[in-house]
Design a protein around this motif. Structure first.
Motif: not given
Length: 374
Positions: A52, A56-57, A64, A72-73, A357
């Motif tokens: 990430h 991000g994470d 989340h 995020w993806w 993204l």
């Protein structure tokens, strides 16, 4: 270690042993939070590591837990998607130094029983990659079908291929660079100084009262670099912010958010402080600034990859001025000089750096096509 999580599973592990750091010393213990998607094959040869970006994470394609938003993806990872979890086992770890479960400044220092704060050791992108290698060892994954990342994730992908060439069959690097430029470092320094100038920062020992104002400003400054001038103009122009539904927007002749773009940036800053740690922002931006893959290998970028058998795909966007196409071409030329197989494409997008993204059918085709041959 069994890895089977078709719909995503958030995991956390404390790894045995110490992580030797580029800056000297070591870190013990090393905790890593990560998510997995898909099923590891009996041969354990279908794993893809997704790395990430800065903010991000590990919540790659799952909701989340703090924001309630999709991963995020999420558009890229899943059954039948470009990163196809019907075929691949996908692992996405939270990076070292972050604040979503992996060891970082907010972690407890075993020597004191208190959060590390600024006593946490300064780290590098290569340290992040070494920690990820420890995680894969724990999972029993010797080699990766591919490592994939955009922005700082792309730095990790490059570092993986340079540090562990025998463990990476393919590397997909999107909107990234092999080193930070003076301009990149300058923007990060503005953000760091905003955080450290906030009276609440308290030398990094802020407890439950974080330097929210400084962190918000840091996020605002960085967010500008993720966008393009054309994208900002199209989305906001010089349009004014409406304050009252009954009145036409007008200038306040003060310092409230008169323009829509001002309101947008303030919202980005305020929403960021609810999910990210200020000290982690300091540490991760510093790691990115220290990143210089050529310098790590004697000053010549091609030498970072010499002798590798990794297959590469490098992707850039024509409106990305944070890591412009010229930076990607530098990587491609180095890979060519090292005699490696590399494909390169510059995609057109109005969205600047953040394009990787956002919805991009062209990127989906590139990712799916490249990984389809993995």
């Amino acid at each position: 270690m069994s890895v089977d999580a078709r719909h995503g599973l958030n995991r956390h592990v404390t790894l045995p042993g110490s992580l030797v750091l580029d800056g000297g010393g070591s870190l013990t213990p090393v905790e890593i939070a990560y998510e997995t998607y898909g099923t590891l094959s009996p041969e354990r040869d279908n794993a893809i590591l997704v790395c990430h970006a800065l903010t991000g994470d590990q919540h790659l394609a799952s909701v989340h837990p703090r924001t309630g938003k999709p991963g995020w993806w999420a558009r890229m990872v899943g059954p039948g998607k470009p990163i196809d979890t019907d075929r691949f086992c996908v692992v996405c770890p939270n990076v070292l130094g972050s604040c979503m479960g992996t060891s970082g400044p907010a972690s407890i220092d075993p020597a004191t029983g208190r959060p590390y704060g600024m006593a946490f050791p300064v780290i590098t992108v290569r340290d992040m990659v070494r920690a990820q290698a420890m995680l894969l060892d724990h999972l029993g994954i010797g080699a990766l079908a591919a490592v994939v990342g955009g922005s700082m994730g792309g730095m990790q992908a490059l570092s993986w291929a340079a540090t562990f060439p025998d463990r990476v069959r393919a590397a997909l690097v999107i909107a990234s660079t092999a080193r930070h430029t003076a301009q990149n470092i300058a923007f990060h320094e503005v953000g760091r100084q905003a955080i450290m100038a906030d009276p609440r920062w308290q030398g990094g020992d802020y407890g439950d009262a974080p330097p929210a104002a400084g962190l918000a400003v840091a996020r605002m400054a960085a967010h500008i670099t993720y966008l393009s001038e054309a994208g900002l103009t199209e989305k906001f122009g010089r349009r004014l912010q409406a304050r009252d539904a009954q009145e036409d927007p007008k200038l306040s002749f003060g310092f409230d958010a008169d323009f829509q773009v001002e309101s947008y940036l303030r919202h980005q800053g305020l929403s960021f402080v609810d999910r990210f740690d200020a000290n982690s922002y300091l540490y991760i931006t510093r790691a990115m600034d220290y990143f210089d893959l050529a310098e790590e290998h004697g000053g010549r970028l091609a030498d970072a990859f010499r002798g590798s058998a990794t297959r590469f795909c490098i992707v850039s966007f024509d409106t990305d001025w944070l890591y412009p196409t010229a930076e990607s071409r530098t990587v491609v030329h180095a890979l060519n000089a090292a005699g490696l197989a590399v494909s390169f494409v510059e995609l057109s997008s109005p969205y600047g750096h953040d394009a990787f993204l956002l919805d991009s059918p062209a990127l989906d085709r590139v990712v799916g096509g490249f990984l389809g041959a993995a």
